[in-house]
Write a protein that holds these residues in place. Structure first.
Motif, PDB file in Angstrom:
ATOM      1  N   GLY A  63      -9.102   8.693  -5.101  1.00  0.00           N
ATOM      2  CA  GLY A  63      -9.631   9.158  -3.825  1.00  0.00           C
ATOM      3  C   GLY A  63     -10.757  10.161  -3.931  1.00  0.00           C
ATOM      4  N   GLU A  64     -10.944  10.741  -5.098  1.00  0.00           N
ATOM      5  CA  GLU A  64     -12.030  11.701  -5.282  1.00  0.00           C
ATOM      6  C   GLU A  64     -13.334  10.967  -5.595  1.00  0.00           C
ATOM      7  OE1 GLU A  64      -9.697  15.679  -6.737  1.00  0.00           O
ATOM      8  OE2 GLU A  64     -10.342  14.299  -8.312  1.00  0.00           O
ATOM      9  N   THR A  65     -14.441  11.608  -5.249  1.00  0.00           N
ATOM     10  CA  THR A  65     -15.752  10.989  -5.378  1.00  0.00           C
ATOM     11  C   THR A  65     -16.657  11.815  -6.273  1.00  0.00           C
ATOM     12  OG1 THR A  65     -15.552  10.027  -3.172  1.00  0.00           O
ATOM     13  CG2 THR A  65     -17.774  10.236  -4.035  1.00  0.00           C
ATOM     14  N   VAL A  66     -17.521  11.118  -7.009  1.00  0.00           N
ATOM     15  CA  VAL A  66     -18.580  11.772  -7.774  1.00  0.00           C
ATOM     16  C   VAL A  66     -19.916  11.216  -7.302  1.00  0.00           C
ATOM     17  CG1 VAL A  66     -17.279  12.322  -9.859  1.00  0.00           C
ATOM     18  CG2 VAL A  66     -18.392  10.089  -9.654  1.00  0.00           C
ATOM     19  N   THR A  67     -20.944  12.036  -7.462  1.00  0.00           N
ATOM     20  CA  THR A  67     -22.309  11.609  -7.191  1.00  0.00           C
ATOM     21  C   THR A  67     -23.010  11.482  -8.532  1.00  0.00           C
ATOM     22  OG1 THR A  67     -22.301  12.785  -5.087  1.00  0.00           O
ATOM     23  CG2 THR A  67     -24.453  12.185  -6.006  1.00  0.00           C
ATOM     24  N   ALA A  68     -23.628  10.329  -8.755  1.00  0.00           N
ATOM     25  CA  ALA A  68     -24.322  10.079 -10.015  1.00  0.00           C
ATOM     26  C   ALA A  68     -25.829  10.138  -9.793  1.00  0.00           C
ATOM     27  CB  ALA A  68     -23.925   8.716 -10.565  1.00  0.00           C
ATOM     28  N   GLU A  69     -26.505  10.726 -10.761  1.00  0.00           N
ATOM     29  CA  GLU A  69     -27.970  10.791 -10.760  1.00  0.00           C
ATOM     30  C   GLU A  69     -28.446  10.287 -12.113  1.00  0.00           C
ATOM     31  OE1 GLU A  69     -31.462  14.101 -10.088  1.00  0.00           O
ATOM     32  OE2 GLU A  69     -29.586  14.744 -10.976  1.00  0.00           O
ATOM     33  N   THR A  70     -29.461   9.441 -12.113  1.00  0.00           N
ATOM     34  CA  THR A  70     -29.993   8.937 -13.372  1.00  0.00           C
ATOM     35  C   THR A  70     -31.488   9.200 -13.458  1.00  0.00           C
ATOM     36  OG1 THR A  70     -30.049   7.055 -14.900  1.00  0.00           O
ATOM     37  CG2 THR A  70     -30.445   6.570 -12.567  1.00  0.00           C
ATOM     38  N   PHE A  71     -31.965   9.349 -14.683  1.00  0.00           N
ATOM     39  CA  PHE A  71     -33.389   9.536 -14.914  1.00  0.00           C
ATOM     40  C   PHE A  71     -33.709   9.171 -16.353  1.00  0.00           C
ATOM     41  CE2 PHE A  71     -31.229  13.531 -15.639  1.00  0.00           C
ATOM     42  CZ  PHE A  71     -31.780  14.017 -16.816  1.00  0.00           C
ATOM     43  N   ILE A  72     -34.968   8.919 -16.593  1.00  0.00           N
ATOM     44  CA  ILE A  72     -35.466   8.583 -17.928  1.00  0.00           C
ATOM     45  C   ILE A  72     -36.123   9.855 -18.474  1.00  0.00           C
ATOM     46  CG2 ILE A  72     -36.942   7.027 -19.264  1.00  0.00           C
ATOM     47  CD1 ILE A  72     -34.823   5.521 -17.603  1.00  0.00           C
ATOM     48  N   PRO A  73     -35.514  10.492 -19.487  1.00  0.00           N
ATOM     49  CA  PRO A  73     -36.028  11.791 -19.929  1.00  0.00           C
ATOM     50  C   PRO A  73     -37.270  11.741 -20.820  1.00  0.00           C
ATOM     51  CG  PRO A  73     -34.100  11.211 -21.206  1.00  0.00           C
ATOM     52  CD  PRO A  73     -34.271  10.142 -20.164  1.00  0.00           C
ATOM     53  N   ASP A  74     -37.468  10.623 -21.522  1.00  0.00           N
ATOM     54  CA  ASP A  74     -38.546  10.556 -22.509  1.00  0.00           C
ATOM     55  C   ASP A  74     -39.242   9.198 -22.442  1.00  0.00           C
ATOM     56  OD1 ASP A  74     -37.826  13.100 -23.808  1.00  0.00           O
ATOM     57  OD2 ASP A  74     -36.047  12.009 -24.470  1.00  0.00           O
ATOM     58  N   VAL A 115     -41.551  -1.985 -25.371  1.00  0.00           N
ATOM     59  CA  VAL A 115     -41.586  -1.774 -23.923  1.00  0.00           C
ATOM     60  C   VAL A 115     -43.050  -1.802 -23.486  1.00  0.00           C
ATOM     61  CG1 VAL A 115     -41.058  -0.219 -22.019  1.00  0.00           C
ATOM     62  CG2 VAL A 115     -39.474  -0.382 -23.964  1.00  0.00           C
ATOM     63  N   PRO A 116     -43.427  -2.796 -22.673  1.00  0.00           N
ATOM     64  CA  PRO A 116     -44.815  -2.851 -22.205  1.00  0.00           C
ATOM     65  C   PRO A 116     -45.156  -1.629 -21.350  1.00  0.00           C
ATOM     66  CG  PRO A 116     -43.713  -4.961 -21.853  1.00  0.00           C
ATOM     67  CD  PRO A 116     -42.652  -3.962 -22.230  1.00  0.00           C
ATOM     68  N   ARG A 117     -46.394  -1.192 -21.434  1.00  0.00           N
ATOM     69  CA  ARG A 117     -46.828  -0.021 -20.663  1.00  0.00           C
ATOM     70  C   ARG A 117     -46.610  -0.210 -19.173  1.00  0.00           C
ATOM     71  NH1 ARG A 117     -51.562   3.187 -23.517  1.00  0.00           N
ATOM     72  NH2 ARG A 117     -51.125   2.544 -25.639  1.00  0.00           N
ATOM     73  N   ASP A 118     -46.860  -1.435 -18.679  1.00  0.00           N
ATOM     74  CA  ASP A 118     -46.699  -1.660 -17.241  1.00  0.00           C
ATOM     75  C   ASP A 118     -45.235  -1.651 -16.825  1.00  0.00           C
ATOM     76  OD1 ASP A 118     -46.368  -4.163 -18.542  1.00  0.00           O
ATOM     77  OD2 ASP A 118     -46.975  -5.270 -16.757  1.00  0.00           O
ATOM     78  N   VAL A 119     -44.307  -1.847 -17.770  1.00  0.00           N
ATOM     79  CA  VAL A 119     -42.875  -1.742 -17.475  1.00  0.00           C
ATOM     80  C   VAL A 119     -42.470  -0.274 -17.422  1.00  0.00           C
ATOM     81  CG1 VAL A 119     -40.553  -2.225 -18.360  1.00  0.00           C
ATOM     82  CG2 VAL A 119     -42.293  -4.034 -18.385  1.00  0.00           C
ATOM     83  N   ALA A 120     -43.018   0.536 -18.313  1.00  0.00           N
ATOM     84  CA  ALA A 120     -42.687   1.962 -18.360  1.00  0.00           C
ATOM     85  C   ALA A 120     -43.320   2.743 -17.216  1.00  0.00           C
ATOM     86  CB  ALA A 120     -43.135   2.554 -19.704  1.00  0.00           C
ATOM     87  N   ALA A 121     -44.483   2.296 -16.756  1.00  0.00           N
ATOM     88  CA  ALA A 121     -45.246   3.054 -15.750  1.00  0.00           C
ATOM     89  C   ALA A 121     -44.454   3.394 -14.477  1.00  0.00           C
ATOM     90  CB  ALA A 121     -46.534   2.320 -15.411  1.00  0.00           C
ATOM     91  N   PRO A 122     -43.721   2.457 -13.870  1.00  0.00           N
ATOM     92  CA  PRO A 122     -42.988   2.806 -12.642  1.00  0.00           C
ATOM     93  C   PRO A 122     -41.904   3.869 -12.859  1.00  0.00           C
ATOM     94  CG  PRO A 122     -43.160   0.417 -12.852  1.00  0.00           C
ATOM     95  CD  PRO A 122     -43.632   1.027 -14.138  1.00  0.00           C
ATOM     96  N   PHE A 123     -41.537   4.116 -14.120  1.00  0.00           N
ATOM     97  CA  PHE A 123     -40.517   5.109 -14.447  1.00  0.00           C
ATOM     98  C   PHE A 123     -41.145   6.428 -14.897  1.00  0.00           C
ATOM     99  CE2 PHE A 123     -38.601   0.974 -14.714  1.00  0.00           C
ATOM    100  CZ  PHE A 123     -37.409   1.154 -14.032  1.00  0.00           C
ATOM    101  N   GLY A 124     -42.455   6.549 -14.704  1.00  0.00           N
ATOM    102  CA  GLY A 124     -43.136   7.816 -14.980  1.00  0.00           C
ATOM    103  C   GLY A 124     -43.777   7.937 -16.342  1.00  0.00           C
ATOM    104  N   PHE A 125     -43.928   6.803 -17.067  1.00  0.00           N
ATOM    105  CA  PHE A 125     -44.509   6.883 -18.417  1.00  0.00           C
ATOM    106  C   PHE A 125     -45.633   5.893 -18.599  1.00  0.00           C
ATOM    107  CE2 PHE A 125     -40.151   8.340 -18.743  1.00  0.00           C
ATOM    108  CZ  PHE A 125     -40.349   9.584 -19.269  1.00  0.00           C
TER     109      PHE A 125
END
Length: 125
Positions: A63-74, A115-125
């Motif tokens: 019954g308890e809930t968690v909030t998840a946050e994800t990000f690409i650090p590098d 990893v192609p550059r155009d694939v990484a670009a939308p994730f900030g790289f």
């Protein structure tokens, strides 16, 4: 994303099983890819996990809930991209933190690619 512990998530200790946390890591990673990557990238590539590193500092019960946050650090390295996922309890405290490594495959060939550059670009790289 939010996740709520249900009966099937609970182990003999009365809290969410470690394997469930890994499933939730995958759920938010896939959701992030689907939300950010253009359709042509989703059609051309698939990601596979090569490593999970998880720190457990707490847990939740039914019954308890968690909030998840994800990000690409590098930026990506070759075929690999690391991802962080933090799960916060109702008080906002990070109780589970994961760093996972994903590798990109070309769907048509089934082979690893850089990893192609155009694939990484939308994730900030």
């Amino acid at each position: 994303m939010t996740f709520t512990a249900a009966d099937q998530h609970i182990d003999e200790l009365g809290h969410v099983n470690n394997a469930v946390w890994i499933g939730w890591v995958q759920d938010i990673a896939v959701a992030h890819w689907m939300a950010v990557a253009p359709q042509q990238h989703q059609d051309a590539y698939v990601w596979v996990v090569t490593r999970h590193e998880v720190d457990y500092r707490g847990n939740i019960k039914v019954g308890e809930t968690v909030t998840a946050e994800t990000f690409i650090p590098d930026p990506p390295s070759g075929a690999r991209f690391d991802r962080r996922v933090d799960f916060r309890d109702a008080a906002g405290k990070v109780i589970v933190s994961a760093r996972t490594t994903w590798a990109i495959l070309d769907k048509e060939s089934g082979r690893l690619i850089r990893v192609p550059r155009d694939v990484a670009a939308p994730f900030g790289f």
